[in-house]
Design a protein around this motif. Structure first.
Motif, PDB file in Angstrom:
ATOM      1  N   ALA A 137      38.744  39.288  37.370  1.00  0.00           N
ATOM      2  CA  ALA A 137      39.265  39.867  36.126  1.00  0.00           C
ATOM      3  C   ALA A 137      39.229  41.388  36.190  1.00  0.00           C
ATOM      4  O   ALA A 137      40.176  42.062  35.752  1.00  0.00           O
ATOM      5  CB  ALA A 137      38.461  39.363  34.933  1.00  0.00           C
ATOM      6  N   TRP A 138      38.148  41.941  36.730  1.00  0.00           N
ATOM      7  CA  TRP A 138      38.045  43.391  36.849  1.00  0.00           C
ATOM      8  C   TRP A 138      39.127  43.926  37.790  1.00  0.00           C
ATOM      9  O   TRP A 138      39.801  44.917  37.483  1.00  0.00           O
ATOM     10  CB  TRP A 138      36.667  43.789  37.344  1.00  0.00           C
ATOM     11  N   GLU A 139      39.337  43.265  38.929  1.00  0.00           N
ATOM     12  CA  GLU A 139      40.356  43.725  39.866  1.00  0.00           C
ATOM     13  C   GLU A 139      41.736  43.697  39.217  1.00  0.00           C
ATOM     14  O   GLU A 139      42.531  44.628  39.371  1.00  0.00           O
ATOM     15  CB  GLU A 139      40.343  42.874  41.133  1.00  0.00           C
ATOM     16  N   LEU A 140      42.023  42.645  38.473  1.00  0.00           N
ATOM     17  CA  LEU A 140      43.320  42.526  37.813  1.00  0.00           C
ATOM     18  C   LEU A 140      43.476  43.569  36.707  1.00  0.00           C
ATOM     19  O   LEU A 140      44.519  44.229  36.601  1.00  0.00           O
ATOM     20  CB  LEU A 140      43.481  41.117  37.243  1.00  0.00           C
ATOM     21  N   ALA A 141      42.457  43.732  35.882  1.00  0.00           N
ATOM     22  CA  ALA A 141      42.539  44.699  34.786  1.00  0.00           C
ATOM     23  C   ALA A 141      42.668  46.119  35.309  1.00  0.00           C
ATOM     24  O   ALA A 141      43.461  46.923  34.782  1.00  0.00           O
ATOM     25  CB  ALA A 141      41.294  44.578  33.899  1.00  0.00           C
ATOM     26  N   ARG A 142      41.930  46.441  36.362  1.00  0.00           N
ATOM     27  CA  ARG A 142      41.998  47.786  36.939  1.00  0.00           C
ATOM     28  C   ARG A 142      43.377  48.052  37.534  1.00  0.00           C
ATOM     29  O   ARG A 142      43.946  49.137  37.359  1.00  0.00           O
ATOM     30  CB  ARG A 142      40.921  47.939  38.018  1.00  0.00           C
ATOM     31  N   ALA A 143      43.922  47.059  38.238  1.00  0.00           N
ATOM     32  CA  ALA A 143      45.208  47.243  38.900  1.00  0.00           C
ATOM     33  C   ALA A 143      46.348  47.407  37.910  1.00  0.00           C
ATOM     34  O   ALA A 143      47.304  48.146  38.163  1.00  0.00           O
ATOM     35  CB  ALA A 143      45.487  46.065  39.832  1.00  0.00           C
ATOM     36  N   THR A 144      46.258  46.722  36.775  1.00  0.00           N
ATOM     37  CA  THR A 144      47.370  46.706  35.822  1.00  0.00           C
ATOM     38  C   THR A 144      47.124  47.573  34.593  1.00  0.00           C
ATOM     39  O   THR A 144      47.997  47.665  33.727  1.00  0.00           O
ATOM     40  CB  THR A 144      47.650  45.260  35.372  1.00  0.00           C
ATOM     41  N   GLY A 145      45.949  48.167  34.472  1.00  0.00           N
ATOM     42  CA  GLY A 145      45.648  48.979  33.298  1.00  0.00           C
ATOM     43  C   GLY A 145      45.550  48.169  32.028  1.00  0.00           C
ATOM     44  O   GLY A 145      45.861  48.665  30.945  1.00  0.00           O
TER      45      GLY A 145
END
Length: 523
Positions: A137-145
């Protein structure tokens, strides 16, 4: 460290997908593009994408599409579904997002996350976790803002960590305990032989009255360790510095307990400990799961590689990596369906991308990826597991169209000859003589909105960013690491043999180097 104002500003610009009733989506012009003159490879790649598109389904209770496991598994599991959807995110960003939110929206008030959400039920009878949902979830949220995902994942991840501390540390060791087979997803494994598949009455807070339970489990503990590091990063992004430091301290304390209690220096392996404080000395894919969360330091990993993971008599088989070491007396033959008793699993292959490069074994990973892609192309049914000696897929009860296997084919194609985003960098992996590289063209839209492309011609490949030349790499195989703007940083040796590589950069002339196996060379 991320500035919260910049992160939330990026999130405000993101188009968050609304609820949809149908799983299908129109073709996305920004989806990654791959074509090759190798018809056999192209057919396998295209079929893999078709399987994944067919496995985007709407499950009960959350009326938005998720990527299900496929084959006989009609649902999404916490141990693997969010990670699989993260790998698939460039094709279906909405599915990646909702494959995470499903678990947080079905989370109980006491903090327990569901083990799965299936056509038949939402399961709470085991904890079943491997890749930490907080980490993906962190990787996805960071990548997509995506600030909304960030905040919901942080709340949900913290509640889940607290639930595990309340109910899965009965021996008060600080480690995470396994109560049943399904907790680790190790169906039909000798690791859990004779013990229940699920917790009594489907209540994951209690275990059966058995003298072999509960067990201190290194892989479950590693999942929480990785989750805490992700929660620390989320807290930093949310401006909660004190909370971030607390998560890091708790993560390091847990890692210390794992190494102190569950690491066997004599065997260079991690094992469960039973209630009598004895090792359950079965060498299993616990080892690769520990690497996925980067629990071993480099020295410890090097011992594991020499003795276990890289040993042809243990895990480095013709088709790596078996679920039980082939020289462990508990290895199960003949190989049955859905067997974590020896078969090499597509899930393990998919998760390997999380650790091989981190530990400096990218060249060895090349061999593993080639072998798995060959096994898939020789069969084309995309099932769950292969024989680690022959590469033959298990038939029978293991049905076709398994999402992890399809993702292996797609993900490995890009890792072998394509461009990928790794944090703030771009990794351009060039193999002019690879089977998949024959007249190949690959292009994707980066998270920053730029179009990164590779075109193979003759003995090399041209790398461009928004049509602007970045470099030409020719001769042997190499990975060129650049920043997000395409400025080169280093070359990496990614072939099992040393390579002579020519690098030509616009306005910089050319440079020819000899790259050793796994060497990193500044440019």
């Amino acid at each position: 460290m991320i500035d919260r104002r910049l992160f939330l500003a990026a999130g405000a610009a993101l188009t968050v997908p609304g609820a949809v009733r149908a799983a299908a989506a129109p073709a996305d012009p920004d989806a990654p593009h791959f074509t090759t003159g190798n018809a056999r490879w192209q057919a396998a790649y295209d079929k893999a994408l078709a399987i994944l598109a067919g496995n985007v389904q709407v499950m009960p209770y959350v009326n938005r599409p998720v990527l299900i496991e496929g084959s006989v598994y009609r649902g999404i599991w916490q141990e693997c579904g969010p990670h699989e959807a993260l790998v698939y995110r460039k094709w279906r960003p909405d599915v990646a997002r909702d494959s995470h939110l499903t678990f947080f929206e079905l989370q109980r008030a006491d903090g327990q996350l569901p083990a799965n959400n299936k056509e038949t039920e939402t399961g709470f009878g085991q904890i079943q976790m491997v890749v930490p949902i907080a980490a993906t979830a962190w990787e996805l949220a960071r990548a997509t803002g995506d600030s909304a995902l960030l905040e919901q994942a942080y709340r949900g991840g913290a509640m889940w960590d607290a639930w595990l501390g309340r109910y899965r540390d009965t021996r008060r060791t600080g480690l995470v305990e396994g109560f049943c087979t399904y907790d680790t997803g190790h169906d039909n494994s000798p690791r859990w032989r004779g013990l229940p598949n699920q917790c009594p009455n489907k209540n994951a807070k209690v275990h059966a009255a058995d003298p072999a339970l509960p067990r201190l489990c290194p892989d479950l503990s590693a999942t929480v360790y990785g989750g805490r590091l992700a929660l620390a990063a989320m807290a930093d992004a949310l401006g909660q510095r004190v909370e971030a430091e607390r998560w890091r301290e708790r993560a390091e304390a847990l890692r210390g307990a794992i190494v102190a209690r569950l690491w066997s220096a004599e065997d260079a392996a991690f094992y469960d400990r039973d209630p009598q404080d004895r090792f359950v000395a079965i060498r299993s894919d616990i080892l690769s799961r520990m690497c996925g969360e980067r629990v071993p330091d480099q020295a410890m990993f090097d011992r594991m590689w020499e003795r276990q993971l890289g040993n042809p008599k243990a895990f480095w088989t013709r088709f790596p990596l078996p679920s039980i070491a082939v020289n462990d007396p508990t290895f199960v033959r003949p190989i049955p369906a859905n067997s974590w008793g020896g078969a090499a699993q597509a899930l393990t292959a998919l998760r390997a991308g999380r650790w091989f490069d981190h530990y400096g074994r990218g060249a060895e990973f090349t061999r593993m990826m080639d072998q798995w892609c060959e096994a898939i192309q020789a069969d084309m049914s995309f099932r769950q597991q292969i024989d680690p000696d022959t590469g033959v897929f298990t038939k029978g009860a293991d049905e076709p169209d398994y999402s992890p296997c399809a993702l292996v084919m797609v993900d490995y194609t890009w890792r072998l000859i394509g461009v990928r985003e790794e944090g703030e960098d771009l990794h351009w992996t060039i193999r002019p003589r690879h089977a998949a590289a024959r007249d190949a063209v690959l292009a994707l839209r980066t998270d920053g909105g730029r179009r990164a492309a590779i075109r193979y011609r003759g003995d090399g490949a041209e790398l461009t960013l928004d049509g602007r030349p970045v470099a030409r790499v020719s001769g042997g195989a190499a990975r060129l690491v650049t920043d997000a703007a395409g400025v080169p940083k280093r070359l990496v040796g990614v072939d099992p043999a040393s390579q002579r590589v020519k690098l030509v950069r616009p306005g910089q002339g050319d440079r020819t180097v000899r790259l050793r196996v796994n060497q990193q060379l500044a440019v």
